[in-house]
Scaffold this active site. Structure first.
Site, PDB file in Angstrom:
ATOM      1  N   GLU A  31      -3.914  -1.717 -22.867  1.00  0.00           N
ATOM      2  CA  GLU A  31      -4.808  -0.813 -23.438  1.00  0.00           C
ATOM      3  C   GLU A  31      -5.337  -1.623 -24.742  1.00  0.00           C
ATOM      4  O   GLU A  31      -4.888  -2.389 -25.028  1.00  0.00           O
ATOM      5  CB  GLU A  31      -4.262   0.596 -24.089  1.00  0.00           C
ATOM      6  CG  GLU A  31      -4.020   1.333 -23.009  1.00  0.00           C
ATOM      7  CD  GLU A  31      -3.710   2.736 -23.342  1.00  0.00           C
ATOM      8  OE1 GLU A  31      -3.494   3.660 -22.597  1.00  0.00           O
ATOM      9  OE2 GLU A  31      -3.154   2.967 -24.778  1.00  0.00           O
ATOM     10  N   CYS A  49      -8.233  -3.163 -31.297  1.00  0.00           N
ATOM     11  CA  CYS A  49      -6.847  -3.383 -31.319  1.00  0.00           C
ATOM     12  C   CYS A  49      -6.497  -3.711 -29.721  1.00  0.00           C
ATOM     13  O   CYS A  49      -6.806  -2.950 -28.996  1.00  0.00           O
ATOM     14  CB  CYS A  49      -6.242  -1.985 -31.463  1.00  0.00           C
ATOM     15  SG  CYS A  49      -4.370  -2.105 -31.380  1.00  0.00           S
ATOM     16  N   CYS A  59       6.844  -4.674 -23.590  1.00  0.00           N
ATOM     17  CA  CYS A  59       7.388  -5.536 -24.729  1.00  0.00           C
ATOM     18  C   CYS A  59       9.059  -5.510 -24.471  1.00  0.00           C
ATOM     19  O   CYS A  59       9.420  -4.384 -24.253  1.00  0.00           O
ATOM     20  CB  CYS A  59       7.141  -4.967 -26.027  1.00  0.00           C
ATOM     21  SG  CYS A  59       7.573  -5.959 -27.250  1.00  0.00           S
ATOM     22  N   CYS A  65      12.079  -1.845 -29.892  1.00  0.00           N
ATOM     23  CA  CYS A  65      12.158  -1.297 -31.303  1.00  0.00           C
ATOM     24  C   CYS A  65      12.376   0.195 -31.026  1.00  0.00           C
ATOM     25  O   CYS A  65      11.904   0.805 -29.983  1.00  0.00           O
ATOM     26  CB  CYS A  65      10.902  -1.453 -32.355  1.00  0.00           C
ATOM     27  SG  CYS A  65      10.669  -3.110 -32.683  1.00  0.00           S
ATOM     28  N   CYS A 116       9.344   2.848 -30.797  1.00  0.00           N
ATOM     29  CA  CYS A 116       7.930   2.330 -30.143  1.00  0.00           C
ATOM     30  C   CYS A 116       7.848   2.848 -28.672  1.00  0.00           C
ATOM     31  O   CYS A 116       8.965   2.184 -27.931  1.00  0.00           O
ATOM     32  CB  CYS A 116       7.806   0.812 -30.458  1.00  0.00           C
ATOM     33  SG  CYS A 116       6.600   0.249 -29.442  1.00  0.00           S
ATOM     34  N   SER A 155       0.002  -8.892 -35.768  1.00  0.00           N
ATOM     35  CA  SER A 155       0.981  -8.087 -36.340  1.00  0.00           C
ATOM     36  C   SER A 155       2.172  -8.560 -35.327  1.00  0.00           C
ATOM     37  O   SER A 155       2.367  -8.721 -34.064  1.00  0.00           O
ATOM     38  CB  SER A 155       0.797  -6.810 -35.825  1.00  0.00           C
ATOM     39  OG  SER A 155       2.003  -5.966 -36.353  1.00  0.00           O
ATOM     40  N   SER A 207       5.953  -6.354 -39.341  1.00  0.00           N
ATOM     41  CA  SER A 207       6.409  -5.104 -39.213  1.00  0.00           C
ATOM     42  C   SER A 207       7.866  -4.877 -39.869  1.00  0.00           C
ATOM     43  O   SER A 207       8.785  -5.407 -39.250  1.00  0.00           O
ATOM     44  CB  SER A 207       6.603  -4.521 -37.724  1.00  0.00           C
ATOM     45  OG  SER A 207       5.277  -4.320 -37.040  1.00  0.00           O
ATOM     46  N   LEU A 208       7.875  -4.588 -40.996  1.00  0.00           N
ATOM     47  CA  LEU A 208       9.042  -4.535 -41.725  1.00  0.00           C
ATOM     48  C   LEU A 208       9.904  -3.220 -41.333  1.00  0.00           C
ATOM     49  O   LEU A 208      11.121  -3.391 -41.051  1.00  0.00           O
ATOM     50  CB  LEU A 208       8.551  -4.560 -43.323  1.00  0.00           C
ATOM     51  CG  LEU A 208       9.658  -5.206 -44.252  1.00  0.00           C
ATOM     52  CD1 LEU A 208       9.885  -6.740 -43.873  1.00  0.00           C
ATOM     53  CD2 LEU A 208       9.264  -5.489 -45.693  1.00  0.00           C
ATOM     54  N   HIS A 209       9.321  -2.103 -41.776  1.00  0.00           N
ATOM     55  CA  HIS A 209      10.085  -0.669 -41.259  1.00  0.00           C
ATOM     56  C   HIS A 209      11.444  -0.401 -42.009  1.00  0.00           C
ATOM     57  O   HIS A 209      11.958   0.840 -41.610  1.00  0.00           O
ATOM     58  CB  HIS A 209      10.216  -0.518 -39.931  1.00  0.00           C
ATOM     59  CG  HIS A 209       8.832  -0.848 -39.226  1.00  0.00           C
ATOM     60  ND1 HIS A 209       7.589  -0.418 -39.551  1.00  0.00           N
ATOM     61  CD2 HIS A 209       8.504  -1.544 -38.075  1.00  0.00           C
ATOM     62  CE1 HIS A 209       6.906  -0.811 -38.658  1.00  0.00           C
ATOM     63  NE2 HIS A 209       7.224  -1.329 -37.758  1.00  0.00           N
ATOM     64  N   CYS A 248      -0.956   4.200 -32.837  1.00  0.00           N
ATOM     65  CA  CYS A 248       0.098   3.134 -32.691  1.00  0.00           C
ATOM     66  C   CYS A 248       1.142   3.502 -31.883  1.00  0.00           C
ATOM     67  O   CYS A 248       1.751   4.403 -32.034  1.00  0.00           O
ATOM     68  CB  CYS A 248       0.568   2.760 -34.148  1.00  0.00           C
ATOM     69  SG  CYS A 248      -0.571   2.420 -35.156  1.00  0.00           S
TER      70      CYS A 248
HETATM   71  N1  SAH Z   1       4.638  -5.939 -31.430  1.00  0.00           N
HETATM   72  C1  SAH Z   1       3.964  -6.181 -32.817  1.00  0.00           C
HETATM   73  C2  SAH Z   1       2.563  -5.622 -32.718  1.00  0.00           C
HETATM   74  C3  SAH Z   1       2.436  -4.093 -32.066  1.00  0.00           C
HETATM   75  S1  SAH Z   1       2.862  -2.776 -32.508  1.00  0.00           S
HETATM   76  C4  SAH Z   1       4.694  -5.575 -33.978  1.00  0.00           C
HETATM   77  O1  SAH Z   1       5.660  -4.989 -33.699  1.00  0.00           O
HETATM   78  O2  SAH Z   1       4.240  -5.918 -35.033  1.00  0.00           O
HETATM   79  C5  SAH Z   1       1.661  -2.364 -33.883  1.00  0.00           C
HETATM   80  C6  SAH Z   1       2.398  -1.768 -34.963  1.00  0.00           C
HETATM   81  O3  SAH Z   1       2.570  -0.238 -34.648  1.00  0.00           O
HETATM   82  C7  SAH Z   1       3.741  -2.257 -35.483  1.00  0.00           C
HETATM   83  O4  SAH Z   1       3.917  -2.172 -37.036  1.00  0.00           O
HETATM   84  C8  SAH Z   1       4.673  -1.301 -34.852  1.00  0.00           C
HETATM   85  O5  SAH Z   1       5.928  -1.157 -35.560  1.00  0.00           O
HETATM   86  C9  SAH Z   1       3.943  -0.010 -34.846  1.00  0.00           C
HETATM   87  N2  SAH Z   1       4.409   0.921 -34.154  1.00  0.00           N
HETATM   88  C10 SAH Z   1       5.128   1.006 -32.988  1.00  0.00           C
HETATM   89  N3  SAH Z   1       5.611   2.210 -32.555  1.00  0.00           N
HETATM   90  C11 SAH Z   1       4.948   3.038 -33.395  1.00  0.00           C
HETATM   91  C12 SAH Z   1       5.006   4.530 -33.325  1.00  0.00           C
HETATM   92  N4  SAH Z   1       5.302   5.319 -32.579  1.00  0.00           N
HETATM   93  N5  SAH Z   1       4.482   5.260 -34.480  1.00  0.00           N
HETATM   94  C13 SAH Z   1       4.013   4.321 -35.663  1.00  0.00           C
HETATM   95  N6  SAH Z   1       3.712   2.965 -35.418  1.00  0.00           N
HETATM   96  C14 SAH Z   1       4.310   2.296 -34.481  1.00  0.00           C
HETATM   97 FE1  SF4 Z   2       7.337  -4.722 -29.138  1.00  0.00          FE
HETATM   98 FE2  SF4 Z   2       6.099  -4.312 -31.415  1.00  0.00          FE
HETATM   99 FE3  SF4 Z   2       6.809  -2.112 -29.952  1.00  0.00          FE
HETATM  100 FE4  SF4 Z   2       8.816  -3.482 -31.329  1.00  0.00          FE
HETATM  101  S1  SF4 Z   2       7.043  -2.307 -32.334  1.00  0.00           S
HETATM  102  S2  SF4 Z   2       9.013  -2.528 -29.480  1.00  0.00           S
HETATM  103  S3  SF4 Z   2       7.764  -5.656 -31.128  1.00  0.00           S
HETATM  104  S4  SF4 Z   2       5.240  -3.744 -29.353  1.00  0.00           S
END
Ligand code: SAH
Ligand code: SF4
Length: 368
Positions: A90, A103, A110, A114, A117, A202, A224-226, A344
């Site tokens: 997408e 975006c 992936c 995470c 995600c 990112s 992406s710290l989190h 996201c």
């Molecule tokens: N793989 C890369 C870039 C793609 S994700 C990364 O992880 O940084 C882009 C952003 O969306 C990242 O910060 C990711 O952690 C966040 N993200 C992923 N799933 C999400 C969700 N369900 N709700 C909010 N943000 C999310």
């Molecule tokens: Fe991959 Fe980014 Fe999703 Fe983590 S947040 S699974 S690195 S797309």
């Protein structure tokens, strides 16, 4: 057939040289493809006939095929693109008063898994090629122009898309070479001509690749710290087990030396009662004390079968206030395109899980 969208300037110049054509003709062709956005070689009217003939033999301009095109109430537009083999990716367009942001996805699925995600939950299918990555930008600009998009910069002859964020599906640094070639085209004056500060990559934190990016193509960096500590980040962002926070933050500091901005953006997804407590905000502020940075708090976007919930407005505001009081710039990302699942981590939500991988269960922390 070769696809001209696969070639950045260096690659196209090499192709032309192989075929006995001058480098300036490669630049001309590049401008036709990426500035004029043509999809046919015979449309390149000022390109010498010999060069057109050489290309017409076996070259084409082929972007991913659109399988769905939806626009949300707030103007956010999402294209679902077929990249073959039942894989869909997408691209999401986010219009704002002063910019048009796209975006972009870098992989189908992936591998990094995470916990919060939905792309990660689908497992990894494959890396996207250069044409599939830059083709998202090529396609979005063309579609928006064809639909009569209006903005002051479009009237001045610029493309509708002014900013690119590599925040769609996939981990861009796990597809390093193709992502760098695609970004070279985004930055190239003969192609999209975006400044380095208008292209943001990112990453979830692949440390050696952050260092490589710094030398190869230092665009704006978001990380992406989190989580404020390794114990929690190990569970939320499994790549942390390989590259823990201390190493990641050191790489961020090294990156800033070459970055187009003098800070790194830390993304922090707000997961209710998992990483959003006031003491976690204080721990976070302490953790990044020596890193020039800004925070972008992202309300979690839920998806089916997730164990997480979105933090309440109050918890997000308190978390943000603690970071601000500690001297950081902290913003909360507006959720856009909710009604078309363009937010996201929700991208290509319909794509089935091919990985059959067990998901990592994360226990909410006892709180407070
Ligand atoms: N793989 C890369 C870039 C793609 S994700 C990364 O992880 O940084 C882009 C952003 O969306 C990242 O910060 C990711 O952690 C966040 N993200 C992923 N799933 C999400 C969700 N369900 N709700 C909010 N943000 C999310
Ligand atoms: Fe991959 Fe980014 Fe999703 Fe983590 S947040 S699974 S690195 S797309």
């Amino acid at each position: 057939m070769i696809n001209l969208l696969d070639f950045d300037q260096a690659a196209l110049t090499a192709l032309f040289a192989e075929r006995g054509e001058k480098p300036f003709r490669a630049r001309q062709a590049l401008r036709w493809v990426h500035r004029r956005l043509v999809d046919r070689i015979d449309a390149m009217t000022d390109l010498a006939q010999s060069a057109r003939d050489v290309l017409a033999r076996d070259a084409e301009i082929r972007a991913p095929v659109v399988v769905r095109d939806s626009t949300a109430g707030d103007g956010t537009r999402k294209w679902l693109l077929d990249v073959g083999g039942a894989n869909a990716i997408e691209a999401v367009y986010i219009p704002e008063d002063d910019r048009g942001t796209l975006c972009i996805s870098s992989q189908a699925g992936c591998a990094l898994d995470c916990a919060f995600c939905s792309t990660g939950k689908q497992g990894f299918n494959r890396n996207l090629g250069v044409a599939e990555i830059v083709g998202q930008l090529w396609h979005a600009n063309r579609a928006l122009l064809a639909d009569g998009a209006s903005a002051p910069w479009i009237e001045q002859g610029r493309h509708p898309i002014t900013n690119v964020v590599m925040m769609g599906m996939g981990e861009p640094l796990a597809n390093f070479d193709n992502v760098v070639s695609a970004m070279n085209l985004m930055l190239d004056d003969n192609a999209y001509g975006l400044s380095r500060r208008r292209v943001t990559l990112s990453t979830s934190g692949i440390v050696p690749a952050i260092d490589r990016l710094r030398d190869a193509c230092p665009v704006a960096l978001a990380v992406s710290l989190h989580a404020p500590n390794d114990a929690l980040r190990d569970r939320l962002v499994p790549i942390n087990r390989k590259y823990p926070l201390r190493e990641l933050l050191a790489a961020c500091v090294r990156y800033i030396e070459k970055a187009p901005r003098d800070f790194v953006t830390f993304e922090y997804v707000m997961l209710d009662h998992v990483n959003d407590a006031p003491e976690q905000a204080r721990e976070l502020a302490e953790l990044v004390r020596d890193v020039p940075c800004k925070f972008n708090l992202i309300p979690f976007n839920p998806f089916p079968n997730t164990e997480f919930a979105t933090s309440s407005r109050n918890r997000i505001v308190s978390f943000q206030r603690i970071l601000r009081d500690a001297g950081f710039v902290a913003t909360t990302r507006k959720t856009r395109g909710d009604d078309i699942d363009a937010a996201c981590g929700q991208l290509a939500g319909q794509v089935q899980d091919r990985s059959k991988r067990r998901t990592i269960k994360v226990q909410p922390l006892a709180t407070h």
